[in-house]
Structure formats: structure tokens, C-alpha cells
Design a protein around this motif. Structure first.
Motif, PDB file in Angstrom:
ATOM      1  N   ASP A   1      63.438 -51.794 -45.238  1.00 64.03           N
ATOM      2  CA  ASP A   1      62.326 -51.300 -45.675  1.00 64.03           C
ATOM      3  C   ASP A   1      61.414 -52.478 -45.694  1.00 64.03           C
ATOM      4  O   ASP A   1      61.707 -53.446 -46.106  1.00 64.03           O
TER       5      ASP A   1
ATOM      6  N   ALA B   1      58.123 -53.768 -47.823  1.00 63.08           N
ATOM      7  CA  ALA B   1      57.299 -53.717 -49.002  1.00 63.08           C
ATOM      8  C   ALA B   1      55.995 -53.907 -48.822  1.00 63.08           C
ATOM      9  O   ALA B   1      55.377 -53.999 -47.970  1.00 63.08           O
ATOM     10  N   GLU B   2      55.220 -53.378 -50.002  1.00 65.45           N
ATOM     11  CA  GLU B   2      53.792 -53.534 -49.849  1.00 65.45           C
ATOM     12  C   GLU B   2      53.100 -54.883 -49.621  1.00 65.45           C
ATOM     13  O   GLU B   2      52.270 -54.807 -49.168  1.00 65.45           O
ATOM     14  N   ASP B   3      53.932 -55.874 -49.759  1.00 62.36           N
ATOM     15  CA  ASP B   3      53.640 -57.372 -49.344  1.00 62.36           C
ATOM     16  C   ASP B   3      53.850 -57.949 -48.016  1.00 62.36           C
ATOM     17  O   ASP B   3      53.910 -58.748 -47.690  1.00 62.36           O
TER      18      ASP B   3
ATOM     19  N   LYS C   1      64.711 -47.852 -50.464  1.00 64.62           N
ATOM     20  CA  LYS C   1      63.422 -47.626 -50.698  1.00 64.62           C
ATOM     21  C   LYS C   1      63.107 -48.842 -51.747  1.00 64.62           C
ATOM     22  O   LYS C   1      63.912 -49.372 -52.650  1.00 64.62           O
ATOM     23  N   THR C   2      62.003 -49.813 -51.372  1.00 60.07           N
ATOM     24  CA  THR C   2      61.704 -50.930 -52.181  1.00 60.07           C
ATOM     25  C   THR C   2      60.387 -51.071 -52.463  1.00 60.07           C
ATOM     26  O   THR C   2      59.504 -50.530 -51.818  1.00 60.07           O
ATOM     27  N   SER C   3      60.199 -51.416 -53.820  1.00 49.06           N
ATOM     28  CA  SER C   3      58.783 -51.555 -54.155  1.00 49.06           C
ATOM     29  C   SER C   3      58.614 -52.906 -54.987  1.00 49.06           C
ATOM     30  O   SER C   3      59.622 -53.447 -55.511  1.00 49.06           O
ATOM     31  N   ILE C   4      57.353 -53.539 -54.959  1.00 46.47           N
ATOM     32  CA  ILE C   4      56.967 -54.782 -55.563  1.00 46.47           C
ATOM     33  C   ILE C   4      56.688 -54.556 -56.958  1.00 46.47           C
ATOM     34  O   ILE C   4      55.997 -53.776 -57.390  1.00 46.47           O
ATOM     35  N   ILE C   5      56.980 -55.358 -57.928  1.00 48.24           N
ATOM     36  CA  ILE C   5      56.746 -55.264 -59.138  1.00 48.24           C
ATOM     37  C   ILE C   5      55.689 -56.376 -59.250  1.00 48.24           C
ATOM     38  O   ILE C   5      56.048 -57.536 -58.870  1.00 48.24           O
ATOM     39  N   ASN C   6      54.554 -56.135 -59.662  1.00 51.41           N
ATOM     40  CA  ASN C   6      53.514 -56.958 -60.212  1.00 51.41           C
ATOM     41  C   ASN C   6      53.998 -58.253 -61.040  1.00 51.41           C
ATOM     42  O   ASN C   6      54.873 -58.116 -61.811  1.00 51.41           O
TER      43      ASN C   6
ATOM     44  N   TYR D   1      61.273 -57.014 -57.123  1.00 50.51           N
ATOM     45  CA  TYR D   1      61.349 -56.307 -56.308  1.00 50.51           C
ATOM     46  C   TYR D   1      62.377 -55.180 -57.122  1.00 50.51           C
ATOM     47  O   TYR D   1      63.232 -55.477 -57.830  1.00 50.51           O
ATOM     48  N   ASP D   2      61.923 -53.946 -56.928  1.00 49.28           N
ATOM     49  CA  ASP D   2      62.807 -52.670 -57.245  1.00 49.28           C
ATOM     50  C   ASP D   2      63.225 -52.318 -56.176  1.00 49.28           C
ATOM     51  O   ASP D   2      62.541 -51.579 -55.302  1.00 49.28           O
TER      52      ASP D   2
END
Length: 191
Positions: free
Chosen positions: A41, A43-45, A62-67, A91-92
Motif C-alpha cells: 500500500d 501511504a499519504e506521504d 491498509k496503511t495510514s500516516i499518524i501525524n 503508521y497505522d
């Protein structure tokens, strides 16, 4: 002679992945669930998270960045002495099969995780702070680290926070005495 309560089904159905057929209640072998696979996946970055190993059929990553602010706040909940400078990124990561979240460790599996295209300057010892649940965390050593890429092994997925960690050398002698040194060779404590 056929028993009245015998249900024959093919193929078996196991919606909740409890390894028992929902129809005929037959215990199903792990090989019906697990296959060698690679999922990835972006990620947003624009970092890429790739997971390889034995996992459930039809797995999606599914990967998302934790700010950074949220990552620091979360990390301090488990390790209060961390500073914002100790937190590099977070990352989550979630693994899904047929839209259901699962953990590879629940199937006695371990996978290799590769995070690449990182925009980080890592100049010290790092590890992942892995948040397991509301009260539990673990420190995951990094198996390999390159200029913009990290590899580590995992059995569970949830928030992973890349942090700087202190490393120490402990020496013991035959009299049950010990000395602990930081990475620069300075003695921290002895006893």
C-alpha cells in the motif's frame, strides 16, 4: 447408512475465520486459509509499505500516516520520557481479508514488513514502538535499515511509531557485579 444430522457442504464457509465451517461445523485445516503472498500500500506521504509472508487468502493492506503531534501524544502515553524529537514517523497498518481485519499472529504466522521511500535522516539507533492495546506496547527492533528503507518482522498490526532508542552494554563479572554503559562508553550505573 447416512446419519440424519450429517450436513455435507462443499465448499466450506467460514465467515468469522474461527476455522470451523459455518454450515457443517467441520474443523478446517490452516492450509485452507493461509497462502504465501506479498501485499503493499502507498501511504499519504508516498512511502510504500509492503508485507510478505504467509497470510490469509485475499489479504489487502491498509496503511495510514499518524501525524507527528498525534504520534508523540500516543508514544508518551506508553513511554512518558520520550520527547517529540524522539519520534520520527508513525503508521497505522491494518491487514484485511474479505473486509475483515485480522492479525497474522492469530494464525501462528510472522511476516516481513518493508517500509520504503521514507523521507528521513536516521542517525542513531531506532526501533518501532508497537501499540498492542490500551495498556500494552512492545519495542520492535529494526532488522535492516537503509537510507530510506526499513525492514522488520511482525505478527500483529496496529500503530507503529518509529522512535530513537537508547542502547546500552551490560557487563557482568563472576562476583555478580555489573556495569551498564551507554553507546558512547560512559558508565551509567554499576552494582
Amino acid at each position: 447408512m447416512i446419519k440424519d444430522n450429517l450436513i455435507i457442504c462443499n465448499p466450506h464457509t467460514d465467515v468469522n475465520y474461527d476455522r470451523v465451517c459455518d454450515n457443517c461445523k467441520t474443523e478446517l485445516p490452516i492450509t485452507d486459509y493461509i497462502q504465501k503472498n506479498i501485499v503493499e500500500d502507498i501511504a499519504e506521504d508516498n512511502s510504500k509499505v509492503k508485507v510478505s509472508g504467509n497470510m490469509l487468502n485475499n489479504t489487502v493492506l491498509k496503511t495510514s500516516i499518524i501525524n507527528k503531534n498525534d504520534a508523540v501524544k500516543l508514544a508518551k502515553k506508553y513511554m512518558p520520557t520520550l520527547t517529540s524529537g524522539d519520534v520520527l514517523c508513525a503508521y497505522d497498518i491494518t491487514m484485511l481479508s474479505n473486509s475483515m481485519e485480522y492479525q497474522v499472529g492469530d494464525f501462528n504466522q510472522e511476516v516481513m514488513v518493508n517500509i520504503s521511500n521514507l523521507d528521513l535522516e536516521i542517525n542513531d539507533t531506532v526501533a518501532f514502538l508497537h501499540i498492542i492495546d490500551e495498556e500494552t506496547y512492545e519495542i520492535i527492533p529494526i532488522d535492516e535499515i537503509y537510507e530510506n528503507e526499513i525492514n522488520f518482522k511482525a505478527t500483529r498490526f496496529s500503530p507503529y511509531i518509529l522512535i530513537y532508542v537508547d542502547t546500552y552494554t551490560v557487563t557482568f563479572n563472576g562476583n555478580q557485579n555489573y556495569k551498564i554503559f551507554d553507546t558512547k562508553g560512559n558508565k551509567i550505573i554499576s552494582g
